[in-house]
Scaffold this active site. Structure first.
Site, mmCIF file in Angstrom:
data_model
loop_
_atom_site.group_PDB
_atom_site.id
_atom_site.type_symbol
_atom_site.label_atom_id
_atom_site.label_comp_id
_atom_site.label_asym_id
_atom_site.label_seq_id
_atom_site.Cartn_x
_atom_site.Cartn_y
_atom_site.Cartn_z
ATOM 1 C CB CYS A 41 -0.908 -0.006 1.225
ATOM 2 S SG CYS A 41 -2.007 1.428 1.271
ATOM 3 C CB CYS A 63 -1.375 3.793 8.060
ATOM 4 S SG CYS A 63 -2.536 4.488 6.859
ATOM 5 C CB CYS A 89 -0.631 -0.246 8.252
ATOM 6 S SG CYS A 89 -1.412 -1.443 7.166
ATOM 7 C CB CYS A 134 -15.457 -6.871 6.557
ATOM 8 S SG CYS A 134 -16.766 -6.671 7.779
ATOM 9 C CB CYS A 185 -18.373 -4.302 5.434
ATOM 10 S SG CYS A 185 -17.410 -2.844 5.939
ATOM 11 C CB CYS A 231 -17.903 0.410 9.015
ATOM 12 S SG CYS A 231 -16.798 -0.429 10.171
ATOM 13 N NE ARG A 266 -17.529 -5.200 13.773
ATOM 14 C CZ ARG A 266 -17.838 -4.355 12.791
ATOM 15 N NH1 ARG A 266 -16.917 -3.578 12.289
ATOM 16 N NH2 ARG A 266 -19.047 -4.308 12.307
HETATM 17 S S1 SF4 Z 1 -4.076 1.077 6.975
HETATM 18 FE FE1 SF4 Z 1 -2.511 -0.013 5.779
HETATM 19 S S2 SF4 Z 1 -3.621 -0.801 4.010
HETATM 20 FE FE2 SF4 Z 1 -4.912 0.792 4.928
HETATM 21 S S3 SF4 Z 1 -4.361 2.681 3.842
HETATM 22 FE FE3 SF4 Z 1 -3.031 2.600 5.667
HETATM 23 S S4 SF4 Z 1 -1.147 1.573 4.944
HETATM 24 FE FE4 SF4 Z 1 -2.753 1.185 3.410
#
Ligand code: SF4
Length: 336
Positions: free
Chosen positions: A68, A72, A75, A112, A143, A203, A276
């Site tokens: 990705c 984040c 993550c 989901c 979802c 959500c 949740r």
């Molecule tokens: S949480 Fe992870 S998968 Fe989702 S947008 Fe952020 S880096 Fe990408």
């Protein structure tokens, strides 16, 4: 602070009604209530809107893992960090449907599907729409979480029959840029608005334990509670240890009582939303989960894995709910 809440209540007996004008001081005052008062109040509100003995069971599948472009800081799927996770392509529809069927057989009522994208390409969105329609055909709620959406993409998902779109705010406005820099909180709010405008249920929740202060956790709840309409589902995730991500440097698991308080405040601020217990439940004792249910949590993810992290096994969940005499699709539960 307790007095501030009491004064507001006496002026406004309708404080338990759905409001979208909460301020941070009210949330702080609720959070600071004596624990029995807070739980009683949250449980009373919970009973006005939900069967207090029922827990919703959802299942989560990563349909496209890793690689990705977002950063984040928590993550495992971000391409910015060396987490050892192998990126995969979008799963085939047949495999997704087979997984959904197994989840249904195991007691999930909602399925989901998550893809690690900044935003979906239109050709990928068409494939996801096919998956959504097929999962709906199994009689499950659907979802998806695919990143940012344009209004047209949200409309296309609605046309495919999507019930919920997950897009979390993650944390408070103040803490946000310590966790994510590649998309703004405003970007997220825009996507949530497109989802709403398309008629899809929302959500939206966040994560605790990333090094934020209690004030940030409450700020996140106030942000959610002051959206034009409350999210129908509010996932509260507990930070999961992930190798190689920056949040490891600041992460601190919240005190269990603090977590219960937070759930209770979420219940009071958003009385009709399903709250949740999402990622991180493997770190919670049975007693802590029971307190969270008392405080107003009424949904869990079931299955052995949540995207890339562990989740309590089905048997443990079934046993817990049975001992609590709570009902779910995991099986008809009765007091043991
Ligand atoms: S949480 Fe992870 S998968 Fe989702 S947008 Fe952020 S880096 Fe990408």
């Amino acid at each position: 602070m307790v007095h501030a809440v009491a004064a507001k209540e006496s002026n406004n007996r309708d404080v338990e009604a759905v409001r979208t004008d909460w301020d941070r001081a009210e949330a702080e005052a609720l959070y600071a209530l004596p624990f029995p008062d807070l739980i009683f109040r949250a449980q009373s509100i919970h009973r006005e809107h939900f069967d207090p003995n029922h827990v919703e069971t959802a299942s989560l599948l990563s349909i496209k893992t890793g690689g990705c472009p977002e950063d984040c800081g928590y993550c495992a799927q971000s391409a910015h960090y060396d987490t050892g996770l192998k990126a995969t392509r979008l799963m085939d529809k047949a495999d997704v449907i087979a997984t959904a069927e197994r989840a249904k057989d195991a007691g999930a009522t909602r399925f989901c599907m998550a893809a690690a994208w900044r935003n979906p390409k239109d050709r990928d969105l068409e494939k996801v729409c096919d998956m959504v329609s097929a999962v709906k055909g199994l009689g499950m709620e659907t979802c998806v979480t695919l990143g940012m959406l344009t209004p047209g993409q949200a409309a296309r998902l609605a046309e495919a029959g999507l019930d919920f779109y997950n897009h979390n705010v993650d944390t408070s406005p103040e803490f946000y840029d310590k966790i994510i820099t590649t998309r703004t909180l405003e970007d997220r709010i825009d996507t949530l608005a497109h989802v709403r405008d398309a008629g899809i249920k929302v959500c939206c929740g966040g994560i605790v334990g990333m090094g934020e202060r209690v004030d940030d956790r409450l700020g996140m709840l106030v942000l959610l509670a002051n959206l034009p309409a409350h999210p129908e589902s509010v996932p509260i995730n507990l930070w999961n240890e992930v190798k190689g991500v920056p949040v490891n440097d600041s992460a601190e698991r919240p005190d269990p009582i603090a977590l219960v308080r937070l759930i209770a405040v979420a219940r009071i601020l958003m009385p009709k939303s399903v709250v949740r217990l999402s990622a991180g439940r493997q770190y919670m004792t049975d007693e802590l989960q029971a307190l969270c249910f008392l405080a107003g949590a009424n949904s869990i993810f079931i299955g052995d894995v949540l995207l890339t992290t562990k989740n309590p096994q089905r048997d443990r969940d079934a046993s817990l709910l049975q001992r609590l005499g709570m009902r779910s699709q995991l099986g008809q539960s009765h007091v043991a």
